[in-house]
Design a protein around this motif. Structure first.
Motif, mmCIF file in Angstrom:
data_model
loop_
_atom_site.group_PDB
_atom_site.id
_atom_site.type_symbol
_atom_site.label_atom_id
_atom_site.label_comp_id
_atom_site.label_asym_id
_atom_site.label_seq_id
_atom_site.Cartn_x
_atom_site.Cartn_y
_atom_site.Cartn_z
ATOM 1 N N ARG A 1 0.986 -1.106 -0.167
ATOM 2 C CA ARG A 1 0.064 0.158 0.022
ATOM 3 C C ARG A 1 0.774 1.246 -0.051
ATOM 4 N N ALA B 1 0.158 5.239 1.322
ATOM 5 C CA ALA B 1 -0.683 5.771 2.122
ATOM 6 C C ALA B 1 -0.436 7.086 2.572
ATOM 7 N N PRO B 2 -0.494 8.088 1.329
ATOM 8 C CA PRO B 2 -0.307 9.364 1.735
ATOM 9 C C PRO B 2 -1.302 10.244 2.480
ATOM 10 N N SER B 3 -0.992 11.688 2.975
ATOM 11 C CA SER B 3 -1.871 12.310 3.513
ATOM 12 C C SER B 3 -2.087 13.641 2.827
ATOM 13 N N GLU C 1 -4.791 8.999 4.078
ATOM 14 C CA GLU C 1 -4.809 9.158 5.445
ATOM 15 C C GLU C 1 -5.211 10.846 5.728
ATOM 16 N N TYR D 1 -2.335 9.158 13.727
ATOM 17 C CA TYR D 1 -1.792 8.461 12.870
ATOM 18 C C TYR D 1 -1.398 6.877 13.109
ATOM 19 N N VAL E 1 -3.037 3.548 11.460
ATOM 20 C CA VAL E 1 -2.275 2.849 10.550
ATOM 21 C C VAL E 1 -1.984 1.496 10.994
ATOM 22 N N ARG F 1 8.012 1.993 3.177
ATOM 23 C CA ARG F 1 7.692 3.425 3.620
ATOM 24 C C ARG F 1 9.061 3.949 3.921
ATOM 25 N N LEU G 1 9.715 6.837 9.300
ATOM 26 C CA LEU G 1 8.758 6.214 10.003
ATOM 27 C C LEU G 1 9.474 4.760 10.531
HETATM 28 N N1 GLU Z 1 0.545 9.039 5.988
HETATM 29 C C1 GLU Z 1 1.856 8.789 6.190
HETATM 30 C C2 GLU Z 1 2.591 10.103 5.302
HETATM 31 O O1 GLU Z 1 1.917 10.654 4.528
HETATM 32 C C3 GLU Z 1 2.628 7.481 5.763
HETATM 33 C C4 GLU Z 1 2.010 6.465 6.549
HETATM 34 C C5 GLU Z 1 2.621 5.091 6.336
HETATM 35 O O2 GLU Z 1 3.109 4.910 5.359
HETATM 36 O O3 GLU Z 1 2.781 4.406 7.497
HETATM 37 O O4 GLU Z 1 3.845 10.263 5.805
#
Ligand code: GLU
Length: 290
Positions: free
Chosen positions: A7, A9-11, A43, A204, A208, A222, A226
């Motif tokens: 996946r 998962a952008p904000s 997200e 967050y 997640v 990712r 993180l």
């Molecule tokens: N939404 C997060 C971001 O844009 C990424 C989250 C993830 O990949 O776990 O930095």
């Protein structure tokens, strides 16, 4: 064996830049090579910073890059009940407590602690919670919860770690200090982290952990920023009885000054590059992908 599930998962709190392009393309390529599935997740729980125009632009930019994803897309703002249920589960285990200090009060308490020596900071550099809300009596707590004072719901980290025991994860990429293979989780490094607030029933970290499980994600690919969040995600997975994916943290694309890209830098924004005539193939080359 079911196919692996990846996946991105952008904000939607800004436009995508080269760093996002790298992460999205890497996920998409790895899914393709493994005969796996590729999901997109939005997200968008931070209602103050996320905007529909950024979300629309993300779909356009990702499609322009040649990325295709499954539908429907999971948008976190549409699933608050899932996060609330997880929070209730943790509360029922006695692992969550409300704290009532304002940001200014917290800063004051941290300053007092730091006047007497070192006060711990989490992997993102934020000071651990310095207050003592965990020790409020049931009556004091109930009174404050009924008042209009805002509150944050925190994980009682010591109790959570005692419940979960030692945890680790499979790292297929590497951490900031070259950590790879089996990595020992260090959730204690986060202190009594906030899982939700009065006005937002999640965070967050909580969303997640829940979403990766609900979406059947098996490979989390990712950015290295993180890497240490994974400690916390593993802890929440363990406490909530969720499966654990494998992780691959990748290096970040830096700007000319060696800084992490931010959504506001025009020079590396996908929309600006596209408007200036850069092709998707050139974007792949710019981020070092074949
Ligand atoms: N939404 C997060 C971001 O844009 C990424 C989250 C993830 O990949 O776990 O930095």
């Amino acid at each position: 064996m079911p196919p692996p599930v990846f996946r991105f998962a952008p904000s939607p709190n800004g436009y995508l830049h080269l760093g996002h392009a790298y992460s999205a393309l890497l996920n998409f390529d790895l899914a393709g090579q493994a005969g796996g599935r590729f999901l997109l997740r939005i997200e968008d729980i931070d209602a103050a910073r996320c905007k529909p125009e950024f979300e629309t632009a993300m779909y356009e930019d990702l499609a322009w890059l040649g990325i295709g994803w499954e539908h429907p897309v999971r948008r976190q703002s549409e699933h608050l009940a899932d996060y609330r249920a997880a929070l209730e589960d943790l509360s029922a285990q006695g692992l969550v407590y409300p704290s009532f200090e304002s940001r200014a009060e917290i800063a004051g308490l941290v300053a007092q602690r730091e006047a007497h020596g070192r006060w711990p900071r989490d992997p993102d550099g934020a000071p651990h919670y310095p207050g003592s809300a965990r020790l409020l009596s049931p009556d004091e707590r109930a009174g404050l919860l009924e008042s209009d004072v805002p509150y944050a719901l925190r994980l009682d980290m010591a109790a959570a770690c005692a419940r979960a025991g030692n945890l680790g994860w499979t790292e297929r990429g590497e951490g900031p200090d070259g950590e790879t293979g089996t990595v020992a989780a260090r959730p204690q490094a986060w202190g009594d982290v906030i899982l939700a607030r009065k006005e937002t029933p999640t965070s967050y970290h909580l969303s997640v952990a829940i979403d990766d499980a609900l979406q059947g994600v098996t490979e989390v690919v990712r950015g290295q920023d993180l890497f240490w969040s994974t400690s916390l995600h593993r802890l929440l997975q363990q406490l909530l009885g969720l499966p654990q994916p494998a992780y691959r943290h990748h290096g970040l694309i830096l700007d000319g000054a060696g800084q992490k890209l931010s959504k506001s830098t025009a020079a590396t924004g996908l929309r600006e590059l596209r408007a200036g005539g850069t092709t998707p193939a050139e974007i792949r080359r710019l981020v070092g992908l074949p």
